[in-house]
Design an enzyme around this catalytic site. Structure first.
Site, PDB file in Angstrom:
ATOM      1  CD  GLU A   1       9.297  -3.222  10.064  1.00 47.83           C
ATOM      2  OE1 GLU A   1       8.630  -3.970   9.335  1.00 47.83           O
ATOM      3  OE2 GLU A   1      10.383  -2.758   9.748  1.00 47.83           O
TER       4      GLU A   1
ATOM      5  NE  ARG B   1      -2.878  -2.604   6.363  1.00 45.97           N
ATOM      6  CZ  ARG B   1      -2.444  -3.746   6.894  1.00 45.97           C
ATOM      7  NH1 ARG B   1      -1.578  -3.713   7.890  1.00 45.97           N
ATOM      8  NH2 ARG B   1      -2.889  -4.897   6.447  1.00 45.97           N
TER       9      ARG B   1
ATOM     10  CG  HIS C   1       3.988  -2.361   5.507  1.00 47.88           C
ATOM     11  ND1 HIS C   1       3.803  -3.548   6.177  1.00 47.88           N
ATOM     12  CD2 HIS C   1       3.119  -1.484   6.071  1.00 47.88           C
ATOM     13  CE1 HIS C   1       2.863  -3.397   7.105  1.00 47.88           C
ATOM     14  NE2 HIS C   1       2.431  -2.158   7.061  1.00 47.88           N
TER      15      HIS C   1
ATOM     16  CB  CYS D   1       7.222  -7.793   9.868  1.00 50.15           C
ATOM     17  SG  CYS D   1       7.209  -7.591   8.117  1.00 50.15           S
TER      18      CYS D   1
HETATM   19  C1  CIR Z   1      -0.806  -7.157   8.288  1.00 51.74           C
HETATM   20  O1  CIR Z   1      -1.438  -7.194   7.246  1.00 51.74           O
HETATM   21  O2  CIR Z   1      -0.787  -6.149   8.997  1.00 51.74           O
HETATM   22  C2  CIR Z   1      -0.018  -8.375   8.718  1.00 51.74           C
HETATM   23  N1  CIR Z   1      -0.735  -9.547   8.319  1.00 51.74           N
HETATM   24  C3  CIR Z   1       1.359  -8.370   8.125  1.00 51.74           C
HETATM   25  C4  CIR Z   1       2.210  -7.240   8.621  1.00 51.74           C
HETATM   26  C5  CIR Z   1       3.587  -7.297   8.089  1.00 51.74           C
HETATM   27  N2  CIR Z   1       4.369  -6.230   8.595  1.00 51.74           N
HETATM   28  C6  CIR Z   1       5.323  -5.596   7.919  1.00 51.74           C
HETATM   29  O3  CIR Z   1       5.507  -5.802   6.723  1.00 51.74           O
HETATM   30  N3  CIR Z   1       6.001  -4.644   8.549  1.00 51.74           N
END
Ligand code: CIR
Length: 255
Positions: free
Chosen positions: A66, A131, A161, A248
């Site tokens: 995602e 992010r 997020h 995600c």
């Molecule tokens: C990160 O920190 O980027 C990954 N370990 C987790 C990403 C989760 N993605 C989301 O919530 N869209």
């Protein structure tokens, strides 16, 4: 219109995933794979064709597809993830999306994670301060405004997020954790709060009328069911250790 869910295989390097708000704890790769397969089966049952991209052996977080793109009816925008370690995930996703959409890209120095982009009709709400940054939100606005989308920024705090804190569960209802995002940002939409004992429960994936929702959050599930929403439960505890939720792990769009 048929729905496609683009997913991505789990990387054996997931043990080295990015973590921001959680302490590292061991991820059982086999259990995570079986959860992921159950998730894909649930997407199929909800009416999606599932196309799974191969993992990059070194792309620890690639299962969280995602974050690499925002797919709209008119175009797809591939992102520039806020975590530098995740930027190498993008080219394979862009290549796959080109079969279905024109693909535009967020460029340096802006950052955008798909997990920060919450779509409500023709409004795209971008969670900034984590992010994703204002430059990323502004680039997104330039790319999509000609297609009739308004892009706004939403501040949030305490989670990874924006969609960790809020997701749309019906046309006019958001599931939110009010400790992480102020529900007033979403007016005039109604909001339903997660059970306070389940802070991570605000991440739900709506596909048509069904809400794909983690088995691990029964109290919030009861609130959703009391609101009349049909739930498709999925096991999601292993990938939750990597700070991932149910939105995600897929990019869902019409084809
Ligand atoms: C990160 O920190 O980027 C990954 N370990 C987790 C990403 C989760 N993605 C989301 O919530 N869209």
């Amino acid at each position: 219109m048929p729905l496609l869910a683009l997913t991505r295989e789990l990387s054996p390097a997931i043990a080295r995933c990015e973590l921001t708000h959680l302490e590292r704890s061991a991820i059982d790769l086999e259990r995570a794979r079986s959860e992921h397969a159950a998730y894909e089966a649930t997407l199929r049952a909800a009416g999606c064709r599932v196309q799974r991209l191969a993992a990059g052996a070194e792309l620890a977080d690639c299962v969280f597809i995602e974050d690499t793109a925002v797919v709209l009816d008119e175009l797809a925008v591939v992102t520039r993830p806020g975590a530098a370690s995740r930027r190498a995930e993008v080219p394979a996703v862009a290549a796959a999306l080109r079969a279905y959409r024109q693909v535009a890209a967020i460029g340096p120095r802006g950052t955008l994670d798909g997990g920060d982009v919450l779509r409500v009709g023709r409004r795209l709400l971008v969670g900034t301060g984590g992010r994703s940054d204002a430059d990323g939100a502004s680039q997104l606005r330039s790319l999509v405004s000609r297609h009739g989308y308004a892009v706004g920024e939403v501040s949030f705090a305490g989670c990874l997020h924006l969609k960790t804190a809020a997701t749309l569960v019906a046309d006019d209802l958001l599931l939110v954790n009010p400790a992480w995002v102020d529900p007033a940002h979403f007016r005039p939409l109604a909001t339903l709060a997660v059970d306070p004992a389940e802070p991570f429960a605000a991440n739900a994936l709506r596909i048509g009328a069904v809400v794909v929702f983690p088995e691990e959050y029964p109290r919030t599930r009861a609130r959703l069911e009391a609101a009349g929403l049909p739930i498709a439960p999925v096991p999601a505890g292993e990938l939750a250790k990597a700070e991932g939720g149910v939105t995600c792990c897929s990019l869902v769009f019409t084809i």
